[in-house]
Every structure is written in structure tokens, then in C-alpha cells.
Write a protein that holds these residues in place. Structure first.
Motif, PDB file in Angstrom:
ATOM      1  N   VAL A  21       0.798  -1.229   0.000  1.00  0.00           N
ATOM      2  CA  VAL A  21       0.000   0.000   0.000  1.00  0.00           C
ATOM      3  C   VAL A  21       0.834   1.285   0.000  1.00  0.00           C
ATOM      4  CG1 VAL A  21      -2.018  -1.075   1.043  1.00  0.00           C
ATOM      5  CG2 VAL A  21      -0.248  -0.110   2.524  1.00  0.00           C
ATOM      6  N   ASP A  22       2.152   1.192  -0.081  1.00  0.00           N
ATOM      7  CA  ASP A  22       2.967   2.408  -0.103  1.00  0.00           C
ATOM      8  C   ASP A  22       3.274   2.819  -1.531  1.00  0.00           C
ATOM      9  OD1 ASP A  22       5.827   1.443  -0.929  1.00  0.00           O
ATOM     10  OD2 ASP A  22       5.107  -0.018   0.532  1.00  0.00           O
ATOM     11  N   ASP A  23       3.891   3.992  -1.690  1.00  0.00           N
ATOM     12  CA  ASP A  23       4.250   4.504  -3.025  1.00  0.00           C
ATOM     13  C   ASP A  23       5.759   4.465  -3.274  1.00  0.00           C
ATOM     14  OD1 ASP A  23       1.680   5.274  -2.491  1.00  0.00           O
ATOM     15  OD2 ASP A  23       1.997   7.392  -2.804  1.00  0.00           O
ATOM     16  N   LEU A  24       6.510   3.838  -2.394  1.00  0.00           N
ATOM     17  CA  LEU A  24       7.967   3.856  -2.516  1.00  0.00           C
ATOM     18  C   LEU A  24       8.422   3.087  -3.748  1.00  0.00           C
ATOM     19  CD1 LEU A  24       9.024   3.228   1.192  1.00  0.00           C
ATOM     20  CD2 LEU A  24       8.919   5.395  -0.026  1.00  0.00           C
ATOM     21  N   MET A  48       7.931   1.224   3.746  1.00  0.00           N
ATOM     22  CA  MET A  48       7.159   0.256   2.972  1.00  0.00           C
ATOM     23  C   MET A  48       6.019  -0.247   3.856  1.00  0.00           C
ATOM     24  SD  MET A  48      10.194  -1.923   1.134  1.00  0.00           S
ATOM     25  CE  MET A  48       9.135  -2.922   0.118  1.00  0.00           C
ATOM     26  N   ALA A  49       4.851  -0.502   3.245  1.00  0.00           N
ATOM     27  CA  ALA A  49       3.698  -0.920   4.038  1.00  0.00           C
ATOM     28  C   ALA A  49       2.831  -1.899   3.258  1.00  0.00           C
ATOM     29  CB  ALA A  49       2.881   0.295   4.450  1.00  0.00           C
ATOM     30  N   TRP A  50       2.167  -2.776   3.994  1.00  0.00           N
ATOM     31  CA  TRP A  50       1.287  -3.784   3.421  1.00  0.00           C
ATOM     32  C   TRP A  50       0.014  -3.892   4.256  1.00  0.00           C
ATOM     33  CZ3 TRP A  50       6.424  -4.191   4.320  1.00  0.00           C
ATOM     34  CH2 TRP A  50       7.263  -4.463   3.239  1.00  0.00           C
ATOM     35  N   ASP A  51      -1.069  -4.248   3.603  1.00  0.00           N
ATOM     36  CA  ASP A  51      -2.289  -4.684   4.277  1.00  0.00           C
ATOM     37  C   ASP A  51      -2.333  -6.190   4.101  1.00  0.00           C
ATOM     38  OD1 ASP A  51      -3.205  -2.216   5.125  1.00  0.00           O
ATOM     39  OD2 ASP A  51      -4.480  -1.894   3.378  1.00  0.00           O
ATOM     40  N   ALA A  52      -2.633  -6.900   5.172  1.00  0.00           N
ATOM     41  CA  ALA A  52      -2.668  -8.356   5.107  1.00  0.00           C
ATOM     42  C   ALA A  52      -3.911  -8.880   5.808  1.00  0.00           C
ATOM     43  CB  ALA A  52      -1.411  -8.946   5.747  1.00  0.00           C
ATOM     44  N   ALA A  53      -4.429  -9.981   5.298  1.00  0.00           N
ATOM     45  CA  ALA A  53      -5.552 -10.677   5.926  1.00  0.00           C
ATOM     46  C   ALA A  53      -5.251 -12.167   5.880  1.00  0.00           C
ATOM     47  CB  ALA A  53      -6.845 -10.364   5.189  1.00  0.00           C
ATOM     48  N   THR A  59      -4.529  -6.966   9.291  1.00  0.00           N
ATOM     49  CA  THR A  59      -3.489  -6.174   9.929  1.00  0.00           C
ATOM     50  C   THR A  59      -2.811  -5.271   8.907  1.00  0.00           C
ATOM     51  OG1 THR A  59      -1.558  -6.301  11.391  1.00  0.00           O
ATOM     52  CG2 THR A  59      -1.676  -7.916   9.624  1.00  0.00           C
ATOM     53  N   GLU A  60      -2.213  -4.224   9.392  1.00  0.00           N
ATOM     54  CA  GLU A  60      -1.380  -3.340   8.590  1.00  0.00           C
ATOM     55  C   GLU A  60       0.049  -3.518   9.066  1.00  0.00           C
ATOM     56  OE1 GLU A  60      -2.983   0.477   9.481  1.00  0.00           O
ATOM     57  OE2 GLU A  60      -4.840   0.098   8.397  1.00  0.00           O
ATOM     58  N   VAL A  61       0.959  -3.686   8.128  1.00  0.00           N
ATOM     59  CA  VAL A  61       2.366  -3.909   8.452  1.00  0.00           C
ATOM     60  C   VAL A  61       3.179  -2.789   7.827  1.00  0.00           C
ATOM     61  CG1 VAL A  61       4.317  -5.491   8.261  1.00  0.00           C
ATOM     62  CG2 VAL A  61       1.992  -6.405   8.455  1.00  0.00           C
ATOM     63  N   GLU A  62       4.076  -2.205   8.612  1.00  0.00           N
ATOM     64  CA  GLU A  62       4.953  -1.156   8.096  1.00  0.00           C
ATOM     65  C   GLU A  62       6.391  -1.448   8.487  1.00  0.00           C
ATOM     66  OE1 GLU A  62       5.790   3.646   8.298  1.00  0.00           O
ATOM     67  OE2 GLU A  62       4.201   2.794   9.518  1.00  0.00           O
ATOM     68  N   MET A  63       7.300  -1.273   7.514  1.00  0.00           N
ATOM     69  CA  MET A  63       8.722  -1.398   7.811  1.00  0.00           C
ATOM     70  C   MET A  63       9.184  -0.074   8.424  1.00  0.00           C
ATOM     71  SD  MET A  63      12.093  -1.962   5.444  1.00  0.00           S
ATOM     72  CE  MET A  63      11.462  -3.333   4.559  1.00  0.00           C
ATOM     73  N   VAL A  64       9.701  -0.141   9.640  1.00  0.00           N
ATOM     74  CA  VAL A  64      10.120   1.080  10.326  1.00  0.00           C
ATOM     75  C   VAL A  64      11.635   1.225  10.397  1.00  0.00           C
ATOM     76  CG1 VAL A  64       8.013   1.336  11.668  1.00  0.00           C
ATOM     77  CG2 VAL A  64       9.884  -0.022  12.588  1.00  0.00           C
ATOM     78  N   GLU A  65      12.355   0.147  10.090  1.00  0.00           N
ATOM     79  CA  GLU A  65      13.816   0.211  10.100  1.00  0.00           C
ATOM     80  C   GLU A  65      14.345  -0.685   8.994  1.00  0.00           C
ATOM     81  OE1 GLU A  65      17.305  -1.402  13.012  1.00  0.00           O
ATOM     82  OE2 GLU A  65      15.572  -0.483  13.980  1.00  0.00           O
ATOM     83  N   TYR A  66      15.331  -0.164   8.256  1.00  0.00           N
ATOM     84  CA  TYR A  66      15.947  -0.925   7.174  1.00  0.00           C
ATOM     85  C   TYR A  66      17.428  -0.587   7.168  1.00  0.00           C
ATOM     86  CZ  TYR A  66      16.722  -2.836   2.494  1.00  0.00           C
ATOM     87  OH  TYR A  66      17.165  -3.570   1.422  1.00  0.00           O
ATOM     88  N   ASP A  67      18.236  -1.487   7.677  1.00  0.00           N
ATOM     89  CA  ASP A  67      19.666  -1.287   7.781  1.00  0.00           C
ATOM     90  C   ASP A  67      20.369  -2.429   7.041  1.00  0.00           C
ATOM     91  OD1 ASP A  67      22.267  -0.659   8.543  1.00  0.00           O
ATOM     92  OD2 ASP A  67      22.059  -1.531  10.541  1.00  0.00           O
ATOM     93  N   ALA A  68      20.444  -2.301   5.707  1.00  0.00           N
ATOM     94  CA  ALA A  68      21.040  -3.367   4.896  1.00  0.00           C
ATOM     95  C   ALA A  68      22.530  -3.456   5.179  1.00  0.00           C
ATOM     96  CB  ALA A  68      20.800  -3.071   3.421  1.00  0.00           C
ATOM     97  N   PRO A  69      23.105  -4.593   5.304  1.00  0.00           N
ATOM     98  CA  PRO A  69      22.550  -5.941   5.318  1.00  0.00           C
ATOM     99  C   PRO A  69      22.407  -6.494   6.734  1.00  0.00           C
ATOM    100  CG  PRO A  69      24.897  -6.125   5.004  1.00  0.00           C
ATOM    101  CD  PRO A  69      24.575  -4.654   5.183  1.00  0.00           C
ATOM    102  N   ASN A  70      22.129  -5.643   7.704  1.00  0.00           N
ATOM    103  CA  ASN A  70      22.151  -6.089   9.100  1.00  0.00           C
ATOM    104  C   ASN A  70      20.797  -6.328   9.744  1.00  0.00           C
ATOM    105  OD1 ASN A  70      25.051  -5.827   9.243  1.00  0.00           O
ATOM    106  ND2 ASN A  70      24.696  -3.634   9.208  1.00  0.00           N
ATOM    107  N   ALA A  71      19.809  -5.478   9.464  1.00  0.00           N
ATOM    108  CA  ALA A  71      18.558  -5.597  10.212  1.00  0.00           C
ATOM    109  C   ALA A  71      17.385  -4.957   9.480  1.00  0.00           C
ATOM    110  CB  ALA A  71      18.714  -4.949  11.578  1.00  0.00           C
ATOM    111  N   MET A  72      16.215  -5.442   9.846  1.00  0.00           N
ATOM    112  CA  MET A  72      14.949  -4.833   9.435  1.00  0.00           C
ATOM    113  C   MET A  72      14.006  -4.950  10.626  1.00  0.00           C
ATOM    114  SD  MET A  72      14.204  -6.275   5.593  1.00  0.00           S
ATOM    115  CE  MET A  72      14.387  -7.989   6.023  1.00  0.00           C
TER     116      MET A  72
END
Length: 155
Positions: free
Chosen positions: A40-43, A50-55, A65-78
Motif C-alpha cells: 500500500v505504499d508509493d515507494l 514500505m507498508a502492506w495490508d494483510a488478511a 493487519t497493517e504492516v509497516e517497515m520502520v527500520e531498514y539497515d542493509a545488510p544487518n537488520a529490518m
């Protein structure tokens, strides 16, 4: 309530991170398991926001539920935050390079109930914690083996 698991993967950290951040493949995998997933995001690039709607079906009931990525530290963590009417969840994926060709993949999920019915659900999950942890560990081990097989095909 928190679930966590770790697996050592026989593949370099960059390859493992590319696999765990291949969201198109993960969406297809969720669809094959009966979930509905919609981005559901425009990135245009992969990253925080980044965001998703899931059922999906869980314990005989349809959950959204709605899921949003709040941290993205490639290649270490999300890190992802999920919110629904009843539950919120914090999902962390961490990678640590153990050597040039070996990576430790750790994933943790923390569930927080938002209402009384969700508290009852989480309480019932706590009663089944042992079997749920085994299932979670088995799923993580399978995912790690899949990554290793994909790496072996590319090497």
C-alpha cells in the motif's frame, strides 16, 4: 508475549539479506499459504516506510493487519510494526556475519494485546508456548535451508 529463533545459514550475509528482503517472493509465499497481501505504499525503492495490508486465518477467525517497515539497515537488520484492532506486533530480523560464508539469522516477534479478547488469545498462546516455539523454530530452520539451497545453486 515474545517468540524468537535463530539459525546459522551457510551463505554470505549479503545473499541472506537479499533473500529475507525479497518482498515480492515473500508476498507470493504468503498468498500460497492462504493470506491476502497488498502493498500500500508509493515507494520505488526498498526501505523504511514500505507498508502492506494483510488478511489471514488464525485460530478459525479472519484477521486483518497493517504492516509497516520502520527500520531498514542493509545488510544487518529490518524491523516491522504490525497493527490491528486486537493485536500489535513488533517483528525484528537481524543478520550477523559469522564468517565470509556463514550468517546468523535471528528473528523475533513480540505480540501485544490491545483489548480483552486479544488478551485471552495471547493467554491461550502462552499456554501453548512450547509447541508454538517448536513450530516457529522448524519454520525458521526450513527457511534457512531454502536460502542455503538457493545459494548453492548460484555458487
Amino acid at each position: 508475549m515474545k517468540f524468537s529463533s535463530k539459525e546459522d545459514v551457510e551463505a554470505p550475509i549479503d545473499f541472506v539479506f537479499a533473500q529475507v528482503s525479497d518482498f515480492a517472493a515473500l508476498e507470493r509465499s504468503a498468498l500460497r499459504r492462504g493470506a491476502e497481501v497488498q502493498r500500500v505504499d508509493d515507494l520505488t525503492t526498498t526501505g523504511a516506510g514500505m507498508a502492506w495490508d494483510a488478511a489471514f486465518e488464525f485460530r478459525g477467525k479472519r484477521r486483518q493487519t497493517e504492516v509497516e517497515m520502520v527500520e531498514y539497515d542493509a545488510p544487518n537488520a529490518m524491523r516491522f510494526v504490525s497493527a490491528s484492532q486486537a493485536l500489535s506486533a513488533d517483528v525484528e530480523v537481524e543478520l550477523v556475519a559469522l564468517s565470509r560464508g556463514r550468517t546468523r539469522l535471528r528473528m523475533s516477534i513480540e505480540l501485544r494485546p490491545q483489548n480483552l479478547s486479544a488478551r485471552l488469545l495471547v493467554q491461550s498462546l502462552k499456554l501453548a508456548r512450547g509447541s508454538l516455539n517448536r513450530k516457529f523454530d522448524k519454520r525458521m530452520a526450513g527457511f534457512a535451508r531454502d536460502i542455503e539451497q538457493r545459494f548453492a545453486r548460484t555458487a
